[in-house]
Design a protein around this motif. Structure first.
Motif, short mmCIF file in Angstrom:
data_model
loop_
_atom_site.label_atom_id
_atom_site.label_comp_id
_atom_site.label_asym_id
_atom_site.label_seq_id
_atom_site.Cartn_x
_atom_site.Cartn_y
_atom_site.Cartn_z
N SER A 1 5.13 55.11 49.23
CA SER A 1 5.35 54.41 47.96
C SER A 1 6.82 54.43 47.56
CB SER A 1 4.51 55.05 46.87
OG SER A 1 4.83 56.42 46.77
N ILE A 2 7.55 55.44 48.00
CA ILE A 2 8.96 55.52 47.63
C ILE A 2 9.86 54.93 48.70
CG2 ILE A 2 10.85 57.14 47.24
CD1 ILE A 2 8.98 58.90 45.81
N THR A 3 9.52 55.22 49.95
CA THR A 3 10.51 54.89 50.99
C THR A 3 10.37 53.50 51.57
OG1 THR A 3 9.05 55.95 52.58
CG2 THR A 3 10.84 57.26 51.72
N LEU B 1 21.94 51.34 52.25
CA LEU B 1 22.76 52.27 51.48
C LEU B 1 22.02 52.88 50.29
CD1 LEU B 1 26.24 50.52 51.45
CD2 LEU B 1 25.52 52.46 52.82
N SER B 2 20.71 52.83 50.29
CA SER B 2 20.01 53.48 49.19
C SER B 2 19.68 54.90 49.63
CB SER B 2 18.74 52.73 48.84
OG SER B 2 17.95 52.56 49.97
N SER B 3 19.68 55.80 48.67
CA SER B 3 19.36 57.18 49.02
C SER B 3 18.21 57.67 48.15
CB SER B 3 20.58 58.08 48.86
OG SER B 3 21.15 57.87 47.59
N VAL B 4 17.45 58.58 48.71
CA VAL B 4 16.25 59.08 48.07
C VAL B 4 16.37 60.59 47.92
CG1 VAL B 4 13.75 59.27 48.30
CG2 VAL B 4 14.92 57.25 49.13
N ASN B 5 15.87 61.11 46.77
CA ASN B 5 15.89 62.56 46.57
C ASN B 5 14.83 63.22 47.42
OD1 ASN B 5 17.93 62.59 44.59
ND2 ASN B 5 16.44 61.76 43.13
N VAL B 6 15.17 64.36 47.98
CA VAL B 6 14.23 65.09 48.82
C VAL B 6 14.02 66.47 48.24
CG1 VAL B 6 13.80 65.98 51.13
CG2 VAL B 6 15.10 63.89 50.85
N LEU B 7 12.76 66.87 48.12
CA LEU B 7 12.43 68.24 47.70
C LEU B 7 12.00 69.01 48.94
CD1 LEU B 7 10.34 68.00 44.43
CD2 LEU B 7 12.41 69.31 44.80
N HIS B 8 12.50 70.21 49.07
CA HIS B 8 12.14 70.99 50.26
C HIS B 8 11.07 72.01 49.91
CE1 HIS B 8 15.45 69.55 52.81
NE2 HIS B 8 15.99 69.29 51.63
N LEU B 9 9.93 71.93 50.56
CA LEU B 9 8.84 72.88 50.33
C LEU B 9 9.08 74.13 51.17
CD1 LEU B 9 5.75 70.51 50.45
CD2 LEU B 9 6.92 71.39 48.45
N LEU C 1 20.93 51.74 56.68
CA LEU C 1 20.64 50.31 56.83
C LEU C 1 19.30 49.96 56.21
CD1 LEU C 1 21.87 49.65 60.47
CD2 LEU C 1 23.09 49.32 58.36
N GLY C 2 18.85 50.77 55.27
CA GLY C 2 17.59 50.46 54.62
C GLY C 2 16.40 50.99 55.39
N SER C 3 15.21 50.67 54.89
CA SER C 3 14.00 51.12 55.57
C SER C 3 13.03 49.96 55.70
CB SER C 3 13.35 52.26 54.79
OG SER C 3 12.82 51.77 53.59
N ASP C 4 12.09 50.11 56.63
CA ASP C 4 11.17 49.00 56.87
C ASP C 4 9.87 49.17 56.08
OD1 ASP C 4 9.83 50.93 58.23
OD2 ASP C 4 10.03 50.00 60.20
N GLU C 5 8.88 48.35 56.43
CA GLU C 5 7.67 48.33 55.60
C GLU C 5 6.88 49.63 55.68
OE1 GLU C 5 7.85 47.12 58.55
OE2 GLU C 5 5.93 46.90 59.56
N LEU C 6 7.17 50.47 56.68
CA LEU C 6 6.48 51.75 56.80
C LEU C 6 7.40 52.91 56.43
CD1 LEU C 6 4.57 51.05 60.12
CD2 LEU C 6 3.63 51.12 57.83
#
Lengths: 426, 323
Positions: free
Chosen positions: A117-119, A125-133, A207-212
């Motif tokens: 849902s997020i990725t 050039l977009s970046s996503v926050n990552v939480l480390h478990l 370079l972005g991400s694809d549909e998956l």
């Protein structure tokens, strides 16, 4: 000034940039290699069990990173003769670099999918926050240390230890994090703690991400490997077939020549793409079958060249002598014929390599390529077609990769032809 | 003329061998097309009946003989998928394929010639260099990349041209001109994409052969005799350049006729290429063989026409070609 900056300097510059930007990873890979070697001596079965292609890949990249500068330094005098400043030679060096050092350049697995849902469909050039478990392994034993190091170096296609989030809020009871508007809650003890706060980092989708939700940059980098290795293997196969059959037809003449030439005509005049598709569709498509089919369908031009050369060779005195001395067919081919016909064959092979790379991506585009487990440029464009209105980056970057590679190969072929025969394009 | 017939006969023989090879290949390959039309609930007798309706229960040699008997009387069998004669299914896509590939081919050939002429007119100037490097770039762009790119630019962003199909869905236009406009509107992008794949080849060829012929002694002689440039080009240089490109064009056009597969897939057009590939993927044996036969005949035909044109232009070839 310009003379000093040859392609090899460019390659060394690329290597230097890699070392500077990826120093941490390289150090980790190095220590992983050392600990693996220790395992290999002390506990052989564990070492064999832990072995994987990804691990070997990382080690190989590290070793190449050390070896190549040494080789360049040792051979610097010889290399000085090779001076080329065109765009294509730099691009070829770049492609070679990407081919060798893919695991070091990328920072995620090409099949890595998590928190769709997020990725999914992120722009470049977009970046996503990552939480480390927190992982529940204890870092006490030697094997555990090795495993945790391996996890950091060799990128897996899955990782349960991280969560992609839009935003997070630390409360007394734990951490609230939001994924696409949905609120989730986990206690603080579930996370890796850094300075009293849960450890966070950001993952950049260059370079972005694809549909998956897969990283397009990593897929393009690894796609280079697929294209180049399919191309190389198929070209070698068609080289073997073309030279052997061409030599046979040229030397023996008569009925073999007639049959092979007619077969050659058949392959040349009929649209081979349908034959390729038929074989792939009926006998299944995989990495190996694509190589075999493309190799078998690319022998025609080589056959013609070799046959023509051998026919003219047959009447040369030295060849007649060698033949009458009783040299075997294989020795005649390898010792007497090959050195003479090498030039046109090499030039043709380079262009054939371009054709195979193009065919591979076209087959992948039609869904008959090397398979879904490998990233291929053609397949990436095919999946991007569906999301054309939302995600232009899904087709632009793989398309650019294909075009750049093909231009490079074609230009390279022209350069080689010119090198062997300077009068050709005077 | 006798030799000419011999040459044609060889081609037909090759075609016959190809079709026979294909006929056997599809049948020895793993998989059974009748499975798709069967359900486990059917009674065994009915299953047998379905299989025998496909004629797949007989040995391959018998199938092959009956296929040959039928083929010589013009009957290529009945398509499994369409439940109609193969010849009927193929003849439905042929007009579209002819129009599509011929228009793309014309643009390639004439465009290549004119652009080469234009570039050569500005010999070694900026325009020449620009066109040459442009053609090198275009040559490396596969049709699926350029197709998807043009769809993105003209269909998604600018909304100028439709992205797929040959006509507007559900249009009941009776007016001939509006109908023709609709077709052309749909086919504009595909034709451009298909033409772009071959344009650089023809451009490069013509450009090089102009250069070559320009330096030949006969050109110098003509020029020294005061023959006008226009006449030198139209009567001497272009006919001399045409010779071997027409041989290439014959093969090229034949392959285009047998289907511009990638372009048809990108724009979902009903051409020979997609028909053949869908037949392959759906294991429609009679249609596969029929498509191969048609494609092969078209390739032979275009090659023959190309040879005839070459002989018309250059009488010296009559001997050389036939040997």
């Amino acid at each position: 000034m310009r003379n000093r900056f040859s392609v090899f300097n460019f390659f060394l510059l690329l290597l230097l940039m890699t070392i500077v930007s990826r120093l941490q990873l390289l150090v980790k890979t190095g220590s992983l290699l050392v600990s693996y070697l220790i395992f290999l001596v002390t506990d052989f079965t564990t070492a064999v069990n832990q072995f994987s292609f990804g691990l070997a890949d990382c080690f190989a990249s590290l070793l190449f990173l050390v070896i190549i500068p040494i080789v360049f330094y040792a051979k610097r005098k010889k290399l000085r003769g090779f001076k080329s400043f065109s765009f294509s030679s730099y691009a070829a060096a770049g492609i070679f670099y990407v081919f060798l050092f893919a695991p070091i350049i990328t920072n995620s697995n090409y099949n890595f999918q998590k928190d769709l849902s997020i990725t999914q469909l992120l722009p470049p050039l977009s970046s996503v926050n990552v939480l480390h478990l927190k992982s529940n392994t204890n870092d006490s034993g030697q094997l555990d240390k090795f495993l945790s190091l391996k996890k950091e170096v060799v990128k897996n296609s899955f990782d349960e230890g991280i969560v992609f989030v839009d935003s997070l809020r630390v409360t007394e009871t734990g951490v609230d994090y939001f994924q696409n508007g949905l609120k989730n809650h986990l206690p603080l003890s579930a996370f890796q703690i850094l300075e009293g706060k849960p450890k966070t980092s950001t993952k950049l989708f260059f370079l972005g991400s694809d549909e998956l939700g897969r990283d397009i940059f990593a897929r393009i980098i690894y796609g280079t490997r697929i294209s180049i290795s399919v191309g190389l293997c198929a070209v070698i196969l068609s080289l073997l077939i073309g030279i052997t059959l061409g030599f046979l037809a040229g030397l023996s003449g008569g009925i073999a020549d007639l049959l092979l030439s007619r077969l050659n005509d058949m392959f040349l005049t009929f649209p081979v793409i349908f034959f390729i598709i038929l074989v792939l569709a009926f006998f299944g498509n995989s990495f190996i079958s694509v190589i075999v089919v493309l190799g078998f369908s690319g022998w025609m031009s080589l056959f013609r060249i070799v046959k023509g050369e051998v026919v003219s060779l047959k009447n040369k005195d030295y060849f007649i002598t060698a033949n009458q001395l009783g040299l075997s067919g294989a020795r005649l081919l390898l010792k007497e014929a090959l050195p003479v016909i090498a030039t046109p064959v090499i030039v043709n092979t380079v262009f054939q390599f371009g054709n195979v790379v193009l065919s591979e991506s076209a087959l992948s585009f039609l869904g008959l390529g090397v398979g879904n487990e490998y990233p291929s440029w053609g397949a990436m464009i095919n999946s991007g077609q569906e999301y054309l209105s939302q995600a232009w980056w899904m087709i632009l970057f793989p398309g650019l990769a294909i075009v750049l590679t093909l231009i490079t190969i074609n230009d390279f072929g022209k350069k080689i032809a010119h090198y062997f025969n300077p009068r050709l394009h005077a | 003329m006798l030799l000419f017939i011999k040459r044609a006969a060889t081609s037909v023989l090759i075609l016959f061998l190809t079709v026979s090879f294909l006929f056997v290949l599809v049948r020895i390959a793993p998989g059974d097309p009748s499975q798709k039309y069967l359900s486990p609930n059917l009674s065994p007798q009915l299953i047998e009946k379905v299989k025998s309706s496909f004629q797949l229960d007989k040995p391959i040699s018998k199938q092959y003989i009956s296929f040959l008997e039928n083929a010589f009387s013009g009957d290529l069998g009945i398509s499994y998928k369409y439940h109609r004669p193969v010849s009927e299914v193929i003849s439905e896509v042929l007009p579209f394929t002819f129009f599509f590939s011929l228009s793309a081919f014309t643009i390639q050939f004439v465009g290549g010639l004119l652009l080469a002429f234009w570039a050569f007119h500005h010999h070694k100037k900026l325009l020449d260099k620009f066109l040459s490097s442009g053609s090198i770039f275009l040559y490396a762009v596969p049709s699926f990349v350029s197709g998807v790119f043009l769809i993105y630019l003209f269909s998604v962003q600018l909304k100028l041209f439709p992205s797929s199909g040959v006509k507007t869905v559900g249009s009941l236009e009776e007016n001939f001109f509006l109908l023709a406009f609709d077709y052309l509107h749909h086919l504009f992008l595909p034709v451009v994409v298909l033409a772009l794949t071959g344009l650089p080849v023809y451009f490069k060829y013509f450009r090089e052969s102009f250069e070559e012929n320009q330096q030949k002694l006969y050109t110098v002689y003509l020029r020294a005799n005061g023959v006008s440039e226009k006449r030198i080009y139209l009567r001497h240089i272009i006919p001399n350049s045409l010779n071997s490109i027409i041989a290439y064009a014959g093969v090229d056009l034949g392959i285009l006729f047998s289907g511009a597969l990638i372009t048809e897939v990108v724009f979902s057009l009903p051409g020979m290429g997609r028909l053949a590939v869908n037949a392959i993927l759906g294991r429609d044996y009679p249609l596969i063989v029929g498509c191969t036969l048609t494609a092969g005949l078209l390739v032979i035909l275009t090659n023959l026409i190309a040879d005839l044109i070459r002989m018309k232009i250059d009488k010296r070839l009559v001997k050389g070609l036939l040997n």
